[in-house]
Enzyme design. Structure first.
Site, PDB file in Angstrom:
ATOM      1  N   ARG A 268       0.817  -1.222   0.000  1.00 35.62           N
ATOM      2  CA  ARG A 268       0.000   0.000   0.000  1.00 35.62           C
ATOM      3  C   ARG A 268       0.850   1.271   0.000  1.00 35.62           C
ATOM      4  O   ARG A 268       0.456   2.283   0.585  1.00 35.62           O
ATOM      5  CB  ARG A 268      -0.952   0.041   1.207  1.00 35.62           C
ATOM      6  CG  ARG A 268      -2.027  -1.023   1.179  1.00 35.62           C
ATOM      7  CD  ARG A 268      -3.186  -0.621   0.269  1.00 35.62           C
ATOM      8  NE  ARG A 268      -4.152  -1.689   0.162  1.00 35.62           N
ATOM      9  CZ  ARG A 268      -5.274  -1.746   0.873  1.00 35.62           C
ATOM     10  NH1 ARG A 268      -5.587  -0.801   1.721  1.00 35.62           N
ATOM     11  NH2 ARG A 268      -6.091  -2.752   0.706  1.00 35.62           N
TER      12      ARG A 268
ATOM     13  N   ARG B 152      -3.419   6.524  -0.067  1.00 37.78           N
ATOM     14  CA  ARG B 152      -3.859   7.753   0.595  1.00 37.78           C
ATOM     15  C   ARG B 152      -2.829   8.423   1.496  1.00 37.78           C
ATOM     16  O   ARG B 152      -3.020   9.561   1.909  1.00 37.78           O
ATOM     17  CB  ARG B 152      -5.135   7.478   1.392  1.00 37.78           C
ATOM     18  CG  ARG B 152      -6.352   7.379   0.477  1.00 37.78           C
ATOM     19  CD  ARG B 152      -7.574   6.900   1.229  1.00 37.78           C
ATOM     20  NE  ARG B 152      -7.373   5.545   1.708  1.00 37.78           N
ATOM     21  CZ  ARG B 152      -8.310   4.818   2.297  1.00 37.78           C
ATOM     22  NH1 ARG B 152      -9.491   5.323   2.523  1.00 37.78           N
ATOM     23  NH2 ARG B 152      -8.051   3.588   2.692  1.00 37.78           N
TER      24      ARG B 152
ATOM     25  N   ARG C 295      -6.482  11.518  -7.523  1.00 38.61           N
ATOM     26  CA  ARG C 295      -7.714  10.724  -7.378  1.00 38.61           C
ATOM     27  C   ARG C 295      -8.962  11.576  -7.173  1.00 38.61           C
ATOM     28  O   ARG C 295     -10.077  11.057  -7.235  1.00 38.61           O
ATOM     29  CB  ARG C 295      -7.557   9.758  -6.200  1.00 38.61           C
ATOM     30  CG  ARG C 295      -6.809   8.464  -6.483  1.00 38.61           C
ATOM     31  CD  ARG C 295      -7.633   7.479  -7.306  1.00 38.61           C
ATOM     32  NE  ARG C 295      -9.033   7.456  -6.889  1.00 38.61           N
ATOM     33  CZ  ARG C 295      -9.501   6.844  -5.818  1.00 38.61           C
ATOM     34  NH1 ARG C 295      -8.704   6.130  -5.078  1.00 38.61           N
ATOM     35  NH2 ARG C 295     -10.777   6.910  -5.482  1.00 38.61           N
TER      36      ARG C 295
ATOM     37  N   ASP D 235      -6.467  -3.272  -7.694  1.00 36.02           N
ATOM     38  CA  ASP D 235      -7.059  -3.834  -6.481  1.00 36.02           C
ATOM     39  C   ASP D 235      -7.352  -5.313  -6.733  1.00 36.02           C
ATOM     40  O   ASP D 235      -7.536  -5.727  -7.885  1.00 36.02           O
ATOM     41  CB  ASP D 235      -8.347  -3.100  -6.091  1.00 36.02           C
ATOM     42  CG  ASP D 235      -8.746  -3.447  -4.653  1.00 36.02           C
ATOM     43  OD1 ASP D 235      -8.211  -2.819  -3.729  1.00 36.02           O
ATOM     44  OD2 ASP D 235      -9.551  -4.385  -4.459  1.00 36.02           O
TER      45      ASP D 235
ATOM     46  N   TYR E 177     -14.695 -12.080   0.224  1.00 39.96           N
ATOM     47  CA  TYR E 177     -15.480 -10.911  -0.215  1.00 39.96           C
ATOM     48  C   TYR E 177     -16.733 -11.336  -0.983  1.00 39.96           C
ATOM     49  O   TYR E 177     -17.810 -10.761  -0.816  1.00 39.96           O
ATOM     50  CB  TYR E 177     -14.626  -9.973  -1.079  1.00 39.96           C
ATOM     51  CG  TYR E 177     -13.657  -9.151  -0.266  1.00 39.96           C
ATOM     52  CD1 TYR E 177     -14.102  -8.125   0.555  1.00 39.96           C
ATOM     53  CD2 TYR E 177     -12.291  -9.411  -0.299  1.00 39.96           C
ATOM     54  CE1 TYR E 177     -13.220  -7.376   1.322  1.00 39.96           C
ATOM     55  CE2 TYR E 177     -11.396  -8.666   0.465  1.00 39.96           C
ATOM     56  CZ  TYR E 177     -11.868  -7.652   1.267  1.00 39.96           C
ATOM     57  OH  TYR E 177     -11.001  -6.923   2.028  1.00 39.96           O
TER      58      TYR E 177
END
Ligand code: CP3
Length: 358
Positions: A41, A45, A54, A90, A165
């Site tokens: 990661r 962010r 973004r 992702d 998921y």
């Protein structure tokens, strides 16, 4: 006239090629100039330049635009001087690409419209071909040019984590529907995971074929399983995903969280490198894995918030433990937290390079 000498079957890589980078060499348990570093990661962010590009663009849309993928993938390499780029995408992108109705909800994660609970739900999961993901091929090709000698790591989600998921319908703490299906209908479970292994394997293959120099299979949530359940219900499906790139000469990294008990079985699925989270020391991980695997890890991501002296001490300890491993790639024990000060990551990168220089 002398007969031209044919090139050797496997020509040695150029010294400045990603195939000869410290990251790829460490993965292959070969000598390195210094311990290679990257952060799970690292593109995200924590970086103001990421938040800027973004702005107003949904996550999944940004994963389908080669210009954005390329820019975001390069950002942490420019800023931190890390030894590898991780492809910006992702784990649910290949599922979206084959038509599964899902979204990535900010602050939540992947949310699936029609969770998989019975046989007919499997119809959503068709075979993934390169034609489903032309933007991945294009972005990887562009990145391989832009990155020059710096390797690009491609990735995919492993069958168990993707299944979680899909079966839960979103992020889950206890994976109760997933475990209920696994134990209650093992045939459906195996059919589901076989399809997911094809999808993950094909997604890895697209990236490796387009120029990624290594791949990582993320089984982030598999630490929720016992060793026996991992061996019975998961291991061969992860092995099938990794087997899809076995012939492409790219080292394979396999990572999960809370997997201390599973490390050896995870090493057996065909990965050259096993990712270790911060709960197990690299020394213990090497003891469990034996001499045939390199290790990756394992700084606790929360320690990036500690005073520099405490963080520095821990980084030095990890580098030292890594020196006794068959091969070591420095990383965190899980992903960069979004509110971390990115300057700390730059400083950690420089410290690892400095203390590990051979
Ligand atoms: O630097 C990198 O690692 C970039 C590429 C990357 C992303 N997701 C971008 C992303 C990678 C390798 C992933 C993998 C991923 N996605 C995993 C496995 C790795 C792990 O952390 O265990 C998992 C479990 C997912 C599923 C997922 N996608 C989650 C849990 C989230 C976070 C939800 C949130 O908003 O907190 C996402 C969204 C996501 N994937 C973001 C990024 C940068 C945040 C979205 C945003 O910035 O708007």
């Amino acid at each position: 006239m002398p007969t031209p000498v044919p090139p050797p079957a496997s020509a040695p890589a150029e010294p400045s090629s990603p195939r000869n980078s410290d990251l790829v060499r460490a993965a292959r348990r070969q000598p390195v100039s210094r311990t290679p570093v990257w952060f799970m990661r690292q593109a995200g962010r924590s970086l103001p330049e990421y938040r800027a590009v973004r702005e107003g663009i949904p996550m999944l849309e940004s994963c389908m635009r080669p210009d954005l993928i390329t820019e975001i993938t390069l950002q942490p390499v420019r800023r931190h001087g890390v030894d590898a780029a991780i492809f910006f995408s992702d784990i649910v992108v290949p599922l979206k690409a084959i038509g599964v109705d899902l979204d990535i909800v900010p602050g939540v994660g992947p949310v699936v419209a029609h969770p998989i609970r019975e046989d007919k739900d499997l119809d959503q999961l068709v075979e993934l071909t390169p034609e489903h993901v032309p933007y991945i091929t294009e972005a990887v090709r562009q990145l391989a040019v832009e990155l020059g000698p710096t390797p690009l790591i491609g990735f995919a989600g492993a069958p168990f984590t993707l299944a979680s998921y899909l079966v839960e319908g979103g992020p889950s703490k206890n994976h109760e529907h997933t475990k209920a299906l696994m134990h209650g209908d093992p045939e459906l479970w195996d059919a589901l995971c076989a399809r997911l292994a094809q999808i993950s394997g094909a997604f890895l293959r697209v990236q490796a074929a387009a120029g990624a120099s290594a791949v990582q299979l993320f089984d982030s949530w598999v630490g929720a399983l016992s060793k026996a359940d991992y061996a019975r219900y998961v291991q061969r499906h992860s092995a099938a995903a990794l087997a899809a790139v076995a012939d492409l000469d790219v080292p394979r990294i396999h990572f999960g969280v809370g997997t201390g008990e599973l490390l050896r079985l995870m090493g057996d699925v065909g990965a050259e490198v096993v990712g270790v989270d911060y709960r197990v020391s690299l020394t213990d991980a090497v003891e469990r894995l034996g001499p045939d695997h390199a290790v990756q890890g394992n700084l606790d991501p929360a320690l990036l918030f500690a005073p520099w002296e405490a963080l520095e001490r821990r980084v030095r300890e990890i580098v030292e433990e890594g020196r006794h491993a068959p091969g070591h790639i420095f990383n965190l024990g899980h992903g960069v937290l979004p509110n971390v000060d990115p300057d700390v990551l730059t400083r950690v990168t420089a410290l690892v390079h400095e203390v590990s220089a051979r």
